[in-house]
Design a protein around this motif. Structure first.
Motif, PDB file in Angstrom:
ATOM      1  N   PRO A  24       3.056 -17.113   4.899  1.00 38.80           N
ATOM      2  CA  PRO A  24       4.430 -16.703   4.551  1.00 38.80           C
ATOM      3  C   PRO A  24       4.562 -15.219   4.221  1.00 38.80           C
ATOM      4  O   PRO A  24       5.521 -14.571   4.649  1.00 38.80           O
ATOM      5  CB  PRO A  24       4.735 -17.582   3.334  1.00 38.80           C
ATOM      6  N   ILE A  25       3.608 -14.649   3.485  1.00 43.74           N
ATOM      7  CA  ILE A  25       3.725 -13.232   3.134  1.00 43.74           C
ATOM      8  C   ILE A  25       3.582 -12.352   4.366  1.00 43.74           C
ATOM      9  O   ILE A  25       4.262 -11.327   4.502  1.00 43.74           O
ATOM     10  CB  ILE A  25       2.684 -12.848   2.045  1.00 43.74           C
ATOM     11  N   GLN A  26       2.751 -12.769   5.313  1.00 46.27           N
ATOM     12  CA  GLN A  26       2.595 -12.000   6.549  1.00 46.27           C
ATOM     13  C   GLN A  26       3.856 -12.083   7.396  1.00 46.27           C
ATOM     14  O   GLN A  26       4.303 -11.081   7.970  1.00 46.27           O
ATOM     15  CB  GLN A  26       1.379 -12.519   7.327  1.00 46.27           C
ATOM     16  N   GLU A  27       4.437 -13.261   7.479  1.00 47.98           N
ATOM     17  CA  GLU A  27       5.653 -13.446   8.275  1.00 47.98           C
ATOM     18  C   GLU A  27       6.803 -12.600   7.748  1.00 47.98           C
ATOM     19  O   GLU A  27       7.614 -12.070   8.519  1.00 47.98           O
ATOM     20  CB  GLU A  27       6.045 -14.919   8.275  1.00 47.98           C
ATOM     21  N   LYS A  28       6.875 -12.442   6.420  1.00 51.32           N
ATOM     22  CA  LYS A  28       7.987 -11.707   5.815  1.00 51.32           C
ATOM     23  C   LYS A  28       7.782 -10.193   5.814  1.00 51.32           C
ATOM     24  O   LYS A  28       8.752  -9.428   5.857  1.00 51.32           O
ATOM     25  CB  LYS A  28       8.213 -12.197   4.381  1.00 51.32           C
ATOM     26  N   THR A  29       6.516  -9.753   5.744  1.00 53.54           N
ATOM     27  CA  THR A  29       6.285  -8.319   5.572  1.00 53.54           C
ATOM     28  C   THR A  29       5.943  -7.577   6.862  1.00 53.54           C
ATOM     29  O   THR A  29       6.274  -6.398   6.991  1.00 53.54           O
ATOM     30  CB  THR A  29       5.142  -8.077   4.563  1.00 53.54           C
ATOM     31  N   ILE A  30       5.289  -8.226   7.814  1.00 52.73           N
ATOM     32  CA  ILE A  30       4.896  -7.523   9.040  1.00 52.73           C
ATOM     33  C   ILE A  30       6.097  -6.912   9.765  1.00 52.73           C
ATOM     34  O   ILE A  30       6.056  -5.729  10.153  1.00 52.73           O
ATOM     35  CB  ILE A  30       4.083  -8.453   9.972  1.00 52.73           C
ATOM     36  N   PRO A  31       7.211  -7.636   9.949  1.00 47.50           N
ATOM     37  CA  PRO A  31       8.362  -6.999  10.605  1.00 47.50           C
ATOM     38  C   PRO A  31       8.904  -5.808   9.819  1.00 47.50           C
ATOM     39  O   PRO A  31       9.353  -4.821  10.419  1.00 47.50           O
ATOM     40  CB  PRO A  31       9.399  -8.136  10.680  1.00 47.50           C
ATOM     41  N   VAL A  32       8.860  -5.880   8.496  1.00 47.06           N
ATOM     42  CA  VAL A  32       9.343  -4.773   7.664  1.00 47.06           C
ATOM     43  C   VAL A  32       8.507  -3.518   7.896  1.00 47.06           C
ATOM     44  O   VAL A  32       9.033  -2.413   8.049  1.00 47.06           O
ATOM     45  CB  VAL A  32       9.310  -5.165   6.171  1.00 47.06           C
ATOM     46  N   VAL A  33       7.183  -3.690   7.929  1.00 48.69           N
ATOM     47  CA  VAL A  33       6.294  -2.547   8.151  1.00 48.69           C
ATOM     48  C   VAL A  33       6.493  -1.979   9.548  1.00 48.69           C
ATOM     49  O   VAL A  33       6.565  -0.758   9.740  1.00 48.69           O
ATOM     50  CB  VAL A  33       4.820  -2.958   7.929  1.00 48.69           C
ATOM     51  N   LEU A  34       6.596  -2.847  10.552  1.00 50.77           N
ATOM     52  CA  LEU A  34       6.785  -2.387  11.928  1.00 50.77           C
ATOM     53  C   LEU A  34       8.100  -1.627  12.096  1.00 50.77           C
ATOM     54  O   LEU A  34       8.201  -0.718  12.925  1.00 50.77           O
ATOM     55  CB  LEU A  34       6.744  -3.573  12.889  1.00 50.77           C
ATOM     56  N   ASP A  35       9.102  -1.980  11.291  1.00 53.18           N
ATOM     57  CA  ASP A  35      10.395  -1.292  11.365  1.00 53.18           C
ATOM     58  C   ASP A  35      10.400   0.031  10.615  1.00 53.18           C
ATOM     59  O   ASP A  35      11.408   0.746  10.628  1.00 53.18           O
ATOM     60  CB  ASP A  35      11.504  -2.195  10.809  1.00 53.18           C
ATOM     61  N   GLY A  36       9.291   0.346   9.923  1.00 50.42           N
ATOM     62  CA  GLY A  36       9.178   1.648   9.280  1.00 50.42           C
ATOM     63  C   GLY A  36       9.718   1.742   7.876  1.00 50.42           C
ATOM     64  O   GLY A  36       9.843   2.846   7.327  1.00 50.42           O
ATOM     65  N   HIS A  37      10.029   0.604   7.246  1.00 50.24           N
ATOM     66  CA  HIS A  37      10.572   0.630   5.889  1.00 50.24           C
ATOM     67  C   HIS A  37       9.458   0.717   4.846  1.00 50.24           C
ATOM     68  O   HIS A  37       8.357   0.201   5.038  1.00 50.24           O
ATOM     69  CB  HIS A  37      11.386  -0.642   5.616  1.00 50.24           C
ATOM     70  N   ASP A  38       9.747   1.345   3.714  1.00 54.26           N
ATOM     71  CA  ASP A  38       8.880   1.219   2.552  1.00 54.26           C
ATOM     72  C   ASP A  38       8.988  -0.214   2.044  1.00 54.26           C
ATOM     73  O   ASP A  38      10.011  -0.894   2.249  1.00 54.26           O
ATOM     74  CB  ASP A  38       9.299   2.187   1.448  1.00 54.26           C
ATOM     75  N   LEU A  39       7.931  -0.674   1.358  1.00 49.55           N
ATOM     76  CA  LEU A  39       7.860  -2.094   1.009  1.00 49.55           C
ATOM     77  C   LEU A  39       7.308  -2.287  -0.397  1.00 49.55           C
ATOM     78  O   LEU A  39       6.339  -1.633  -0.794  1.00 49.55           O
ATOM     79  CB  LEU A  39       6.962  -2.818   2.022  1.00 49.55           C
ATOM     80  N   MET A  40       7.921  -3.190  -1.137  1.00 50.01           N
ATOM     81  CA  MET A  40       7.388  -3.668  -2.416  1.00 50.01           C
ATOM     82  C   MET A  40       7.196  -5.165  -2.284  1.00 50.01           C
ATOM     83  O   MET A  40       8.153  -5.931  -2.255  1.00 50.01           O
ATOM     84  CB  MET A  40       8.365  -3.350  -3.554  1.00 50.01           C
ATOM     85  N   ALA A  41       5.937  -5.609  -2.143  1.00 48.00           N
ATOM     86  CA  ALA A  41       5.642  -7.023  -1.912  1.00 48.00           C
ATOM     87  C   ALA A  41       4.882  -7.600  -3.099  1.00 48.00           C
ATOM     88  O   ALA A  41       3.908  -7.008  -3.574  1.00 48.00           O
ATOM     89  CB  ALA A  41       4.823  -7.196  -0.633  1.00 48.00           C
ATOM     90  N   CYS A  42       5.310  -8.755  -3.550  1.00 50.62           N
ATOM     91  CA  CYS A  42       4.678  -9.419  -4.687  1.00 50.62           C
ATOM     92  C   CYS A  42       4.355 -10.854  -4.296  1.00 50.62           C
ATOM     93  O   CYS A  42       5.242 -11.633  -3.949  1.00 50.62           O
ATOM     94  CB  CYS A  42       5.612  -9.401  -5.901  1.00 50.62           C
ATOM     95  N   ALA A  43       3.073 -11.173  -4.316  1.00 50.26           N
ATOM     96  CA  ALA A  43       2.626 -12.520  -3.975  1.00 50.26           C
ATOM     97  C   ALA A  43       1.294 -12.784  -4.645  1.00 50.26           C
ATOM     98  O   ALA A  43       0.529 -11.867  -4.921  1.00 50.26           O
ATOM     99  CB  ALA A  43       2.500 -12.696  -2.463  1.00 50.26           C
ATOM    100  N   GLN A  44       1.026 -14.049  -4.915  1.00 51.31           N
ATOM    101  CA  GLN A  44      -0.191 -14.405  -5.621  1.00 51.31           C
ATOM    102  C   GLN A  44      -1.430 -14.091  -4.796  1.00 51.31           C
ATOM    103  O   GLN A  44      -1.375 -13.881  -3.589  1.00 51.31           O
ATOM    104  CB  GLN A  44      -0.178 -15.887  -5.975  1.00 51.31           C
ATOM    105  N   THR A  45      -2.565 -14.054  -5.479  1.00 49.73           N
ATOM    106  CA  THR A  45      -3.826 -13.784  -4.811  1.00 49.73           C
ATOM    107  C   THR A  45      -4.150 -14.899  -3.814  1.00 49.73           C
ATOM    108  O   THR A  45      -3.825 -16.058  -4.033  1.00 49.73           O
ATOM    109  CB  THR A  45      -4.968 -13.653  -5.840  1.00 49.73           C
ATOM    110  N   GLY A  46      -4.765 -14.526  -2.704  1.00 41.86           N
ATOM    111  CA  GLY A  46      -5.190 -15.511  -1.717  1.00 41.86           C
ATOM    112  C   GLY A  46      -4.146 -15.920  -0.718  1.00 41.86           C
ATOM    113  O   GLY A  46      -4.328 -16.884   0.010  1.00 41.86           O
ATOM    114  N   THR A  47      -3.019 -15.186  -0.633  1.00 43.16           N
ATOM    115  CA  THR A  47      -1.955 -15.575   0.291  1.00 43.16           C
ATOM    116  C   THR A  47      -1.968 -14.792   1.593  1.00 43.16           C
ATOM    117  O   THR A  47      -1.142 -15.040   2.464  1.00 43.16           O
ATOM    118  CB  THR A  47      -0.579 -15.409  -0.370  1.00 43.16           C
TER     119      THR A  47
END
Length: 443
Positions: free
Chosen positions: A26-49
């Protein structure tokens, strides 16, 4: 969602295919498009995700597409510890196996030869530099590190870096970056000081929060209410019932770690210890012996609560209740990784009732209590303050309500845990070209 629906470069997808990684967490699905689009990112998720892959994959995908200087440091990844920097570097080598992406892990506790290798790589301009703050700042101060053309700046486990006192170091490193650099912050928790840093270094960031401070559902949690003097015989009882194979025991101080390790060695257990008094070379030896099965148990301070690349820990024992409730989540997150199950056992002395109550409030449910064996004597009665609106009667009661998993708390970490075995025990092969990866990015 599949990786080939998000990433566009065939070489990156070949590396993932060879490691048998198809589905995003889930964290990869939500953040990879954001990074590819060039946005700065603040991601918070538990360890091991899967946070590490969530930032490495889109970055190497972009580097593979070209357009970046060949003689510059294009990406800087900051990590709080040497162990985590090494783990990130190993994962990067697997993901970028089919790509001409250069990388270097920069950390302290090394000899002169290693330091010189770090210096040469930094001067030449490695594509990706994974570094601890103090050591990178030391290289920067020598004047031969140029970050003026760096495109990506990533903070992994940002909350822990701040806890370790690296705020000023990070801000000094950040001052060397161009204003155009894309900044990504990944953290397991979101305390106010993390938000303050984010406000200073992020530009209109996208925020992603997923399963904050919730342990994986496959962890079988339990607690024993006991006196301090009952802890060691209780631990021996547990090990007599289930001989340890892959166990980490967390204790509150270096001295207690040393004492407990010594007592367990007297009982003929294969035990190692991990704390800050050990030289880095000795720490590496302990971890290597543990991974190779020459040690069955490691007794450690919170130095091992994050950033270790071991997937098959069967049990975590909190010999002492952690001071902070969130540290409990990080500790027990060492087990039940990569779709495995695991146990987390906590010994709660009569002085730690309030700490356990804080943990249960964070978890939004009670940690099931188990009986202390009768041969160890009477256990204390577990009570908490009246203003907590809860009072637990006897420590050996079996009538405790089990916690219901919170929605979204399930952590699937199969994709992140890419150990060295993924890349060195077989000959990599390219994935079939029956279907081309999509040529456009997900927006």
């Amino acid at each position: 969602m599949r990786f080939d629906e998000l990433l566009t470069n065939d070489d990156v997808l070949d590396g993932l295919w060879d490691m048998h990684f198809d589905e995003c967490t889930p964290i990869q699905e939500k953040t990879i498009p954001v990074v590819l689009d060039g946005h700065d990112l603040m991601a918070c998720a538990q360890t091991g995700t899967g946070k590490t892959a969530a930032y490495l994959l889109p970055v190497i995908n972009e580097l593979a597409e070209g357009g970046f200087p060949e003689d510059s440091i294009n990406c800087v990844v900051m990590a709080p510890t040497r162990e985590l920097a090494q783990q990130i570097d190993r994962q990067l080598q697997g993901f970028a196996y089919f790509m001409p992406v250069s990388s270097i892990a920069v950390y302290g506790g090394t000899d002169g030869f290693t330091y010189d290798q770090q210096r040469k790589s930094l001067k030449m301009g490695a594509d990706i530099v994974i570094a601890t703050p103090g050591r990178l700042l030391a290289h920067l101060s020598m004047g031969y590190v140029d970050l003026s053309r760096t495109s990506f700046f990533i903070l992994d486990e940002a909350d822990r870096m701040l806890d370790m006192g690296f705020y000023e170091d990070i801000m000094q490193i950040f001052s060397h970056l161009p204003k155009s650099a894309q900044v990504l912050m990944f953290s397991a928790t979101m305390p106010p000081k993390i938000q303050q840093m984010a406000n200073k270094i992020l530009k209109n960031p996208v925020e992603v929060k997923l399963a904050v401070s919730k342990p994986a559902e496959k962890i079988d949690q339990s607690a024993f209410i006991c006196y301090e003097l009952q802890k060691l015989p209780l631990l021996k009882t547990l090990f007599d019932e289930n001989p340890p194979k892959r166990v980490i025991i967390f204790s509150s101080s270096k001295q207690k770690v040393k004492n407990l390790a010594r007592e367990l060695k007297k009982q003929k257990y294969k035990v190692g210890e991990m704390h800050s008094d050990l030289e880095q070379e000795r720490r590496d030896e302990v971890m290597l012996d543990f991974k190779a099965g020459r040690l069955n148990v490691i007794v450690a301070t919170d130095i091992l609560s994050r950033g270790i690349d071991i997937d098959d820990i069967e049990m975590v024992v909190n010999y002492d209740v952690p001071r902070d409730a969130e540290d409990y989540v990080h500790r027990i997150g060492r087990t039940a990784r990569a779709d495995r199950t695991g146990q987390a056992v906590t010994f709660v002395s009569n002085e730690d009732f309030l700490r356990l109550a804080r943990i249960e409030r964070l978890l939004e449910g009670e940690v099931p209590k188990k009986e202390v064996p009768s041969e160890l004597g009477d256990a204390p009665v577990y009570t908490v303050k009246k203003n907590s609106k809860k009072r637990f009667q006897k420590s050996n009661s079996r009538n405790f309500r089990k916690r219901k998993p919170s929605e979204g708390s399930k952590a699937t970490s199969t994709k992140e845990n890419t150990s060295q075995e993924n890349t060195s025990h077989h000959k990599p092969s390219r994935r079939p070209r029956k279907s081309k990866a999509p040529s456009s990015k997900i927006s």
